[in-house]
Design an enzyme around this catalytic site. Sequence first.
Site, PDB file in Angstrom:
ATOM      1  N   CYS A   1      88.417  59.177  90.712  1.00  0.00           N
ATOM      2  CA  CYS A   1      88.886  59.848  91.855  1.00  0.00           C
ATOM      3  C   CYS A   1      87.668  60.252  92.913  1.00  0.00           C
ATOM      4  O   CYS A   1      87.830  61.029  93.806  1.00  0.00           O
ATOM      5  CB  CYS A   1      89.395  61.381  91.341  1.00  0.00           C
TER       6      CYS A   1
ATOM      7  N   GLU B   1      81.154  63.016  85.587  1.00  0.00           N
ATOM      8  CA  GLU B   1      80.322  63.032  86.970  1.00  0.00           C
ATOM      9  C   GLU B   1      79.073  63.178  86.638  1.00  0.00           C
ATOM     10  O   GLU B   1      77.959  63.292  87.867  1.00  0.00           O
ATOM     11  CB  GLU B   1      81.157  63.797  88.113  1.00  0.00           C
TER      12      GLU B   1
ATOM     13  N   ASP C   1      79.560  62.127  92.433  1.00  0.00           N
ATOM     14  CA  ASP C   1      78.514  62.967  91.553  1.00  0.00           C
ATOM     15  C   ASP C   1      77.688  61.950  90.733  1.00  0.00           C
ATOM     16  O   ASP C   1      76.553  62.105  90.551  1.00  0.00           O
ATOM     17  CB  ASP C   1      79.053  64.355  91.180  1.00  0.00           C
TER      18      ASP C   1
ATOM     19  N   HIS D   1      80.538  66.457 101.255  1.00  0.00           N
ATOM     20  CA  HIS D   1      81.742  66.780 101.502  1.00  0.00           C
ATOM     21  C   HIS D   1      82.508  67.053 102.959  1.00  0.00           C
ATOM     22  O   HIS D   1      83.771  66.717 103.038  1.00  0.00           O
ATOM     23  CB  HIS D   1      82.088  68.180 100.626  1.00  0.00           C
TER      24      HIS D   1
HETATM   25  C1  PEP Z   1      83.127  63.436  92.701  1.00  0.00           C
HETATM   26  O1  PEP Z   1      82.087  63.890  92.181  1.00  0.00           O
HETATM   27  O2  PEP Z   1      83.273  62.138  92.622  1.00  0.00           O
HETATM   28  C2  PEP Z   1      84.366  63.975  92.972  1.00  0.00           C
HETATM   29  C3  PEP Z   1      85.622  63.562  93.011  1.00  0.00           C
HETATM   30  O3  PEP Z   1      84.324  65.378  93.136  1.00  0.00           O
HETATM   31  P1  PEP Z   1      83.741  66.172  94.409  1.00  0.00           P
HETATM   32  O4  PEP Z   1      83.421  64.957  95.452  1.00  0.00           O
HETATM   33  O5  PEP Z   1      84.502  66.990  94.933  1.00  0.00           O
HETATM   34  O6  PEP Z   1      82.221  66.395  93.986  1.00  0.00           O
HETATM   35 MG    MG Z   2      82.083  66.005  92.055  1.00  0.00          MG
END
Ligand code: PEP
Ligand code: MG
Length: 592
Positions: free
Chosen positions: A528, A457, A481, A214
Amino acid sequence: MTFSIHGLAVARGIAIGRAVLVASSRVDVAHYFIEASQVPAEIDRVRIGRNAVVDEIHRLQASITHMGPKEAPHELTALLDVHLMLLQDDELISGVKHWITDRLYNAEWALTTQLEVIARQFDEMEDEYLRERKADLEQITEKVLRAMKGVASPVVQQLGRAARKKSQQDLLLDDTVDVPLILIAHDLSPADMLQFKQSVFAGFITDVGGKTSHTAIVARSLDIPAVVGARLSSQLVRQDDWVIIDGDAGVVVVDPSSIILAEYGFKQRQGELERGRLGRLLHTPAITLDGQKIELLANIEMPEDAPIAIKAGAVGVGLFRSEFLFMGRQGKLPNEEEQYQAYRRAVEGMHGLPVTIRTVDVGADKPLDESLQDSAHLNPALGLRAIRWSLADPAMFLTQLRAILRAAAHGRANLLIPMLVHASEIRHTFALIDRARAELDNRGVAYGPVKIGAMIEIPAAALTLKVFLKYFDFLSIGTNDLIQYTLAIDRADESVAHLYDPLHPAVLGLVAQTIAECRAQGKGVSVCGEMAGDVSLTRLLLGMGLRSFSMHPAQILAVKQEVLRADAGKLVAWAEQVLANDEPGLLMKNHH
Ligand code: PEP
Ligand code: MG
C-alpha cells in the site's frame, strides 16, 4: 526571462498558470472566487476590517496620550504610527482592490496576496530598519483578517478546478480572470494539502519535501501536477508570474517564452488524450495475460474519497489513512460518534466492497496540528508515532477501535495497524481490540466482524514475519516507511531524496520475502506504499508474486494497463534475477 527550477516529481501531468505565493502560515485563509457582482461588497469587507483596526489603533493612541510621558514609551507610539501608515498605504489598498476586481479573489485571499507582494519588496530593501517593517505589515494583516472574520462574505462560491481548466489556446487569448492558478509555498503540511482538495489551484510547488512525504502523497491523491523539493521556488518566483509545472519530470519553468509555452501546451494535450485512452479500461477486469486475477485497491484520506475510488475502478479500499480525521483540529480529537460516522460513510460509500481502515498514524511528517508540533522530539520519525502513539493513550485508541468495529456492522471492514515491531505491541493491541468489543457488548451496541492486518513498514518487522503471521489475518507492506527505515533516509527530506531508492536490493529483498512468506502460509498480502502505484514497478511486483496493490485512485488505470500487458508466470524468473543483482535499478532500466 525564462528560467527553470528542478525539484521532485510527485504528481503527474502538466499545469500552466499564474503563480500564487502563499506563506505557509496563511494557507488556512479561504481561497475562492467571487462573482463580478460581489466585487463592491468584497472590497467593502476589507474596508470595514481595515477601519476596525484603524479605530483600535486610534483608541490605543488616545489612551497613551492620557498617560504621562514616562509611562508611554516612545517605541510604542512610534510603532502605532507605523501601523497606521501601513494600513493607509496606497499600494496595499490599490493592490487588494486589483486582486478583487481583476482576478475576483475573495477579500481574505486578495489581502494575503498583496501582503506577499509587499513583503517581497521589503525583503529586497537595503535598509535594515525598513526590512524589519515586514513583521509589522504581517501583524496588521493578521489583525485585519481577524476583524474581517465577523463580516461574512455574501455568497461563498467554491469553483471546482475543472470549471476553470483552460486550454493552451485560451490561455494565450485570455490573460485575465480565467487563468489556472499554481500555488507556491515554502512548505505545506498534509493537513494544509487536504484543505486544497476541491480548491481553485491547478498545481502545487513547495520548496521542501520528499517524493513520499505525506504532503506529496496528498498532492498525488488530488491528481493535479505537483513538484516538491523545489528549494528556492517560493523566493525565485514572484506573485502572478507565469509558471509551468511538469509533474512528470519534476521541473518548474518560470516566465516561459511563447515557444516553450506552446511546447508544454502540446504535452498537456497529449497527457489528456492518454488519460482518455486509459479511461476505456475502467470496466476491464485486472487479469494478466496468463490469467492471474490482480486486486487493485484505493488509498483514501477521507470518507468522501470513496466515490472517487469507485469511479476509478478500485475493487475496494486497501488503505484508509484515518489520521486525516485527527489533523488540524487544534488538538481536539474526534469522539467515538464522529469517528463512527466517518468510517461508516467510507464503508457504505464502497457499496459492499472491502474497506481497510488503518488506525491513526500521526507523528513524524504528519503532525496532528502545526502549532502542537513538538520540537523537543529530535527524531520524530523514530519517536512516538502511529501504534506507539495509540498504545500510549489507551482511552483514545479504544475510542477509535470501538468506532471502527461499529462501522464494520454496515459493510465489509478490515482493521489495519501501522508501525508494529514488537511482539508485546501486537499482544497489547489485540488485548485492546478484545476490550473494545467487550465494551460494546456491555453497552449493547452493534458491531461487525473485521479481519485484522498489520503494516510491514519497519525492517525488523519484515525480518520477524513469523510472529506477525501467527497473529494477523493479512499483511500490508508500507514501502514508504520500509524504504525510509531500511536506508536511513528521511522520506520528507529533499536533500537526501536522491538516495531514497525503492530498488535498493535490501528493500526489494524485504518486500519479496514478505510476499513469499504470506503466500506460503495462505495469508493475504498487499503493498500500500507508493511503490504499488508506480507503473515502472508493476511487473517486478507481479514477478515477486504480489496480487494485491493499493494506490491512489488516479493511478489505478495506468497500473491496470501494465497488468493487462504482463505475463505474471514469465516475470518470476526475471524478478529473481533483479533481486539477485547488486544494482537492480540498472537491470530494470534495460527491461523497460
Ligand atoms: C507506508 O509507509 O508505505 C504507508 C503506506 O503508510 P504512510 O505513507 O501513511 O506512512
Ligand atoms: Mg507508513
